[in-house]
Design a protein around this motif. Structure first.
Motif, short mmCIF file in Angstrom:
data_model
loop_
_atom_site.label_atom_id
_atom_site.label_comp_id
_atom_site.label_asym_id
_atom_site.label_seq_id
_atom_site.Cartn_x
_atom_site.Cartn_y
_atom_site.Cartn_z
N THR A 1 0.83 -1.20 0.00
CA THR A 1 0.00 0.00 0.00
C THR A 1 0.86 1.25 0.00
O THR A 1 0.59 2.22 -0.73
CB THR A 1 -0.92 -0.01 1.22
OG1 THR A 1 -1.76 -1.17 1.18
CG2 THR A 1 -1.79 1.24 1.26
N ARG A 2 1.90 1.25 0.82
CA ARG A 2 2.81 2.40 0.87
C ARG A 2 3.47 2.65 -0.49
O ARG A 2 3.55 3.80 -0.94
CB ARG A 2 3.89 2.14 1.93
CG ARG A 2 4.95 3.21 2.02
CD ARG A 2 6.08 2.79 2.95
NE ARG A 2 7.14 3.78 3.00
CZ ARG A 2 8.32 3.58 3.56
NH1 ARG A 2 8.59 2.42 4.14
NH2 ARG A 2 9.25 4.53 3.55
N LEU A 3 3.90 1.59 -1.16
CA LEU A 3 4.54 1.74 -2.46
C LEU A 3 3.55 2.25 -3.50
O LEU A 3 3.90 3.09 -4.34
CB LEU A 3 5.14 0.41 -2.90
CG LEU A 3 6.35 -0.07 -2.08
CD1 LEU A 3 6.71 -1.51 -2.46
CD2 LEU A 3 7.54 0.85 -2.27
N ALA A 4 2.32 1.74 -3.47
CA ALA A 4 1.31 2.21 -4.42
C ALA A 4 1.01 3.68 -4.21
O ALA A 4 0.91 4.46 -5.17
CB ALA A 4 0.04 1.37 -4.27
N ARG A 5 0.88 4.09 -2.98
CA ARG A 5 0.61 5.52 -2.70
C ARG A 5 1.80 6.37 -3.14
O ARG A 5 1.63 7.48 -3.66
CB ARG A 5 0.35 5.73 -1.22
CG ARG A 5 -0.98 5.16 -0.73
CD ARG A 5 -1.26 5.63 0.69
NE ARG A 5 -2.37 4.89 1.27
CZ ARG A 5 -3.64 5.11 1.00
NH1 ARG A 5 -3.97 6.06 0.15
NH2 ARG A 5 -4.59 4.40 1.58
N GLY A 6 3.01 5.87 -2.91
CA GLY A 6 4.18 6.62 -3.33
C GLY A 6 4.27 6.79 -4.83
O GLY A 6 4.75 7.81 -5.34
N MET A 7 3.79 5.79 -5.57
CA MET A 7 3.82 5.86 -7.03
C MET A 7 2.70 6.73 -7.59
O MET A 7 2.93 7.57 -8.46
CB MET A 7 3.67 4.44 -7.61
CG MET A 7 4.96 3.66 -7.72
SD MET A 7 6.15 4.38 -8.91
CE MET A 7 5.16 4.51 -10.40
N TRP A 8 1.48 6.51 -7.11
CA TRP A 8 0.32 7.10 -7.79
C TRP A 8 -0.62 7.88 -6.87
O TRP A 8 -1.64 8.38 -7.33
CB TRP A 8 -0.49 5.99 -8.48
CG TRP A 8 0.33 5.21 -9.46
CD1 TRP A 8 0.81 5.66 -10.67
CD2 TRP A 8 0.75 3.86 -9.34
NE1 TRP A 8 1.52 4.66 -11.28
CE2 TRP A 8 1.49 3.53 -10.51
CE3 TRP A 8 0.58 2.85 -8.36
CZ2 TRP A 8 2.06 2.28 -10.71
CZ3 TRP A 8 1.15 1.61 -8.56
CH2 TRP A 8 1.89 1.33 -9.72
N GLY A 9 -0.32 7.94 -5.59
CA GLY A 9 -1.22 8.65 -4.68
C GLY A 9 -2.51 7.91 -4.44
O GLY A 9 -3.50 8.52 -4.01
N ARG A 10 -2.55 6.63 -4.70
CA ARG A 10 -3.74 5.81 -4.47
C ARG A 10 -3.30 4.39 -4.11
O ARG A 10 -2.19 3.97 -4.45
CB ARG A 10 -4.64 5.78 -5.70
CG ARG A 10 -3.91 5.35 -6.96
CD ARG A 10 -4.76 5.44 -8.21
NE ARG A 10 -5.33 4.15 -8.56
CZ ARG A 10 -5.72 3.83 -9.80
NH1 ARG A 10 -5.64 4.72 -10.78
NH2 ARG A 10 -6.23 2.64 -10.06
#
Length: 222
Positions: free
Chosen positions: A143-152
């Motif tokens: 989840t942290r990596l996804a948010r870091g990539m795309w803000g979601r």
């Protein structure tokens, strides 16, 4: 019978880790561990209670140490820059190769033996709680990596990150991590590491699927 000291337990787990990585869970027994470690059957049972509990400890320790390293690698490249998300996902994907350098037997175990294959269908409560905590840590990192990539951090974005940090490293590194070892240590070559990084960057460069209906792009929540 006295309970083995903490460092003796770690040594037992080290030996068990190597035996499972070498021969698979089907050939692992308390007797084989006793012979390899020089610790009696009775002392092993006294320390762990049962073979399933001990195998749960073996897996949880290896997986926990791997997640510690993966998080460390992500933290080392994390920043607010535009390339930070890509660097973080590439770092997370590289973790199995780095882990093999530091903990070769544990890396071989995690790559070559499925958790269900090692623990079986009936997991002791102690092991089940540890595994649940590990699963939560994995999801938190994805989840942290996804948010870091795309803000979601909705389903599609987490699935893409999972492809990058779980599926691709398994496909690229499995042969080297489960094949014949050099001086007892698996080696992941520079070429494999570079090709994995290139594959991850290529996946991340593709447009992300739209969020599922009912989910917000910023929060990933219903």
């Amino acid at each position: 019978m006295p309970r083995p000291r903490v460092h003796d337990l770690d040594r037992l787990l080290d030996v068990a880790e190597r035996l499972v990585a070498d021969g698979g869970p089907e050939r692992f027994t308390v007797r084989s561990l006793a012979v390899a470690s020089g610790v009696s059957n009775g002392a092993i049972y006294h320390a762990f209670g049962s073979l399933p509990v001990m195998l749960g400890r073996v897996w949880s320790r290896a997986a926990g140490d791997f997640l510690d390293l993966q998080t460390e690698l992500v933290d080392a490249v994390w920043s607010d820059g535009p390339e930070s998300g890509v660097r973080a996902v590439v770092a997370a994907a590289s973790a199995p190769a780095v882990f093999a350098d530091r903990r070769p037997e544990a890396a071989r175990l995690l790559m070559g033996v499925r958790r269900e294959q090692l623990l079986g269908p009936e997991v002791p409560q102690e092991s089940a709680e540890a595994l649940f905590a590990l699963d939560k840590r994995v999801l938190a990192l994805l989840t942290r990596l996804a948010r870091g990539m795309w803000g979601r951090a909705d389903g599609p974005s987490v699935e893409v990150v999972t492809l990058c940090v779980v599926d691709l490293p398994t496909a690229v590194f499995r042969r080297e991590l489960t094949g014949p070892a050099v001086d007892g240590r698996p080696r992941v070559g520079a070429d494999s590491r570079e090709r994995l990084a290139a594959a991850v960057r290529a996946v991340l460069a593709l447009p992300l699927p739209p969020p599922h209906a009912g989910r917000t792009a910023a929060s990933g929540k219903e």
